[in-house]
Design a protein around this motif. Structure first.
Motif, PDB file in Angstrom:
ATOM      1  N   THR A   1      41.259  35.273  39.716  1.00 52.21           N
ATOM      2  CA  THR A   1      40.450  36.095  40.430  1.00 52.21           C
ATOM      3  C   THR A   1      41.081  37.465  40.682  1.00 52.21           C
ATOM      4  O   THR A   1      42.384  37.684  40.523  1.00 52.21           O
ATOM      5  N   GLY A   2      40.686  38.551  40.707  1.00 51.64           N
ATOM      6  CA  GLY A   2      41.052  40.013  41.012  1.00 51.64           C
ATOM      7  C   GLY A   2      40.069  40.798  41.053  1.00 51.64           C
ATOM      8  O   GLY A   2      38.726  40.722  40.904  1.00 51.64           O
ATOM      9  N   ARG A   3      40.301  41.993  41.060  1.00 48.34           N
ATOM     10  CA  ARG A   3      39.518  43.177  41.024  1.00 48.34           C
ATOM     11  C   ARG A   3      39.614  44.136  39.834  1.00 48.34           C
ATOM     12  O   ARG A   3      40.912  44.146  39.457  1.00 48.34           O
ATOM     13  N   SER A   4      38.870  44.710  39.130  1.00 45.42           N
ATOM     14  CA  SER A   4      38.912  45.397  37.883  1.00 45.42           C
ATOM     15  C   SER A   4      38.800  44.410  36.607  1.00 45.42           C
ATOM     16  O   SER A   4      39.423  45.045  35.423  1.00 45.42           O
ATOM     17  N   PHE A   5      38.550  43.321  36.631  1.00 47.11           N
ATOM     18  CA  PHE A   5      38.343  42.486  35.478  1.00 47.11           C
ATOM     19  C   PHE A   5      37.180  43.167  34.394  1.00 47.11           C
ATOM     20  O   PHE A   5      37.480  43.085  33.316  1.00 47.11           O
ATOM     21  N   ASP A   6      36.476  44.034  35.165  1.00 50.39           N
ATOM     22  CA  ASP A   6      35.694  44.786  34.269  1.00 50.39           C
ATOM     23  C   ASP A   6      36.337  46.011  34.035  1.00 50.39           C
ATOM     24  O   ASP A   6      36.201  46.887  35.343  1.00 50.39           O
TER      25      ASP A   6
END
Length: 674
Positions: A502-507
């Motif tokens: 999990t994390g942010r900015s995988f996109d």
């Protein structure tokens, strides 16, 4: 009993990380308490930590930590609450998601919403395990009728730990009634400000602890207590009255205001360390207030501060990327998965809002194979060309992420923001913030609305603002803040169970990583034509970089593969009408999205290519656009390929790393065989 052993283990781990020497423990106690989890009824870890640093402290029959000094009358009590609002696991579903039950009374009408949109920690017999609370995917939510704006409640909360069955949950050591709380990383900003859940009560307990260690004498009897269950009937406080009282005076330190206390407490005073944004994840205090309350306590019970008893912040040990124990999802090539995770972690933990992708571009350039000869165009796009001849095949991923930009500095020192990219702003409310400047990141907090505000809960307040711990525009400007600087919140790459993360900015850092991994394994001697790999800028604000690249290539390209997110409805919160291709089952051909339709004959060829090479490939439709659509006006065939993602454009996007590894292999195969 398992829960007790688990919390003792947690306390031991926290003590090992933060330092066990008594002198050091006193100095870093504020940091330690702010970072601890102690939900109502589960305060044992915090109690053990206090017992280790407070001379003469003991547990009473309720679980309070108590220090008694002096004798005779007057008999006085000073007490702070150890506990905080939290949750326990109420059910383990057949699909591996966990549901919750709240423990304690919330004081803010959005308490559940502030909790249920971020990363959480589960305190199991195996120790601290990461998870995320499922949130609606931006791409599948916007523009669809009937979306609720009511507060996100605990009944809406589904905790995702990366498991797919109760058996996998059990392998992780997670059980019913394990405690669950939000991430507890103290966030320092301004001049001596710190934000953390329950910061006021933890600061009060720090002041009380420093008063204990700094006392030189008392008048009469002083009982100093760290109480349990302040949010559930005040069991700890009432036990103090019946077992240590009656008291002539009582001082309540940042204690939830109890109603109808029985006799036995004498004259009651409330001494509160002032807080901003009370009962939110960014509840904030000024560290200087801790010293003031400590000194006031010392004067109250007749002591003076000893020299060398600091209560301010000291540096903490770096936090390693967090990983759950492995609950196997049937991984095939673990070495490849670990390599992919390492590369993706570097990309994810680098900030690059649309228009400010330079640091992400630097990571990409460093990760290219030695034979690559990258070029950077005027739009900031990275080009890598390999092979010669027609047909020219293009792969494109984007470097940027969603976020904000500074719009204006207000007279009171706060900062208003504009959005860059599409997302649900309420997911950012009451979170730590970072303003990215050329000389470093400036911390602040995204200001939450007041608890009495009647705006629809899942609609962000107008004029979304940052608090930087300043009080005037000139103070904010002196920090180096200026219009146009980009803003995000802190992010980490965290491993979940099995091969999930999990994390942010995988996109679209996953797409960027997939292209890098494909290049690293590409056999260039087998290429029969030219292949171009592109990492482009400003996709989230209108495909700016890809439009520049499309104009440069014109009709010179035959086909383009946009390597970007396939937003999956693989979540209990998302509609199941389409996009149901799950994570962990391989990359997905985005046959239909909001910007392109892949010709059926091309899809058939892609399916056959994957089958022939033994690679998984799902086919589906989702929402959102893709960089390849910028090439359509030149007659280039757009063939977007995604990797399935849960919770798009949120702080807690979730992927399966096996999908990344398979996607990289598929890209390398297409480059050679298409």
């Amino acid at each position: 009993m398992l829960q007790v052993r688990a919390t003792i283990l947690i306390a031991a781990l926290q003590l090992a990380i933060l330092g066990t020497a008594r002198a050091q423990a006193t100095a870093d106690l504020t940091d330690r308490l702010l970072a601890m989890t102690a939900i109502t009824g589960y305060e044992q870890a915090m109690a053990d930590s206090l017992l280790s640093v407070l001379p003469g402290a003991a547990l009473d029959r309720a679980g309070n930590v108590v220090v008694v000094a002096g004798s005779g009358r007057p008999k006085r009590l000073a007490v702070c609450p150890m506990d905080e609002l939290g949750y326990v696991i109420g059910n383990i579903r057949e699909d591996g998601w966990l549901t919750l039950r709240r423990v304690g009374r919330p004081a803010h009408r959005l308490s559940d919403q502030f909790f249920a949109r971020g990363r959480v920690n589960i305190w199991s017999r195996s120790g601290q395990l990461p998870g995320v609370v499922a949130v609606p995917s931006t791409h599948l939510t916007r523009g669809r009728p009937g979306q609720s704006t009511a507060p996100f409640a605990v009944d809406d909360a589904y905790v995702d730990v990366g498991a797919t069955s109760p058996g996998q949950v059990n392998e992780l050591g997670i059980e019913l009634l394990d405690a669950v709380a939000g991430d507890k990383t103290p966030h320092y900003f301004g001049s001596g400000m710190v934000a953390a859940p329950a910061a006021g009560s933890r600061a009060a307990c720090s002041a009380l602890a420093h008063a204990v260690t700094g006392r030189t004498g008392v008048t009469g009897t002083v009982v100093l207590a760290f109480a349990v269950e302040s949010r559930l009937g005040n069991r700890g406080l009432l036990t103090l009255a019946t077992t240590k009282g009656p008291f002539d005076e009582t001082v309540l330190l940042n204690y939830p205001k109890p109603r109808g206390l029985p006799d036995g407490f004498g004259a009651i005073e409330n001494w509160d360390i002032p807080t901003r944004y009370e009962e939110t994840p960014v509840e904030s205090i000024n560290l200087a207030e801790i010293d003031e309350v400590r000194d006031r306590l010392l004067g109250w019970f007749g002591g003076e501060a000893k020299p060398g008893v600091p209560s301010g912040r000291i540096l903490r040990a770096p936090r390693a990327r967090q990983r759950s124990p492995n609950a196997s999802n049937g991984s095939v090539d673990q070495a490849a998965i670990e390599g992919a995770a390492d590369l993706l972690g570097q990309l994810v933990e680098t900030y690059g809002v649309s228009g400010a992708e330079g640091l992400v571009r630097d990571v990409v350039m460093r990760a290219l194979p030695g034979w690559a000869r990258p070029q950077v165009d005027t739009a900031g796009n990275v080009w890598v060309r390999v092979g010669q001849g027609d047909p020219v095949v293009v792969f494109v991923a984007h470097l940027d992420e969603t976020g904000f930009a500074v719009e204006e500095i207000q007279q009171d020192g706060t900062v208003t923001l504009t959005r860059r990219g599409g997302f649900l702003p309420w997911l950012w409310e009451a979170t730590p913030a970072l303003i990215h400047t050329s000389f470093g990141d400036i911390p602040g907090v995204f200001m939450p609305r007041d608890s009495s505000a009647r705006l629809p809960a899942r609609v962000a307040p107008d004029g979304f603002r940052l608090d930087l711990g300043t009080s005037t525009a000139s103070e904010t400007e002196a920090l180096g803040i200026a219009k146009g600087q980009t803003v995000t919140n802190p992010k980490r790459f965290v491993r979940l169970a099995g091969d999930r993360a999990t994390g942010r900015s995988f996109d679209d850092r996953v797409g960027s990583a997939a292209q890098l991994l494909a290049l690293q394994q590409l056999d260039t001697d087998k290429l029969k034509h030219e292949v171009i790999f592109l990492w482009v800028t400003r996709e989230e604000i209108g495909l700016v970089g890809s439009r520049v690249a499309a104009r440069e290539l014109g009709t010179g390209a035959a086909s383009v593969y946009a390597i970007d997110t396939f937003v999956s409805a693989d979540s209990p919160l998302d509609p199941q009408n389409f996009a149901v291709q799950p994570i962990g089952e391989g990359p997905v051909a985005r046959a239909v999205d909001n910007s392109s339709v892949t010709p059926p004959a091309v899809l058939d060829t892609l399916r056959e290519l994957a089958r022939k090479n033994g690679l998984p490939l799902q086919v589906g439709t989702t929402n959102g656009g893709n960089d390849g659509s910028a090439f359509r006006d030149w007659g280039v065939v757009d063939i977007p390929i995604g990797w399935p993602l849960r919770y798009s454009h949120s702080p807690v996007e979730v992927i399966d790393l096996r999908d990344l590894v398979s996607l990289a292999k598929l890209i390398a195969v297409i480059a050679v065989e298409w």
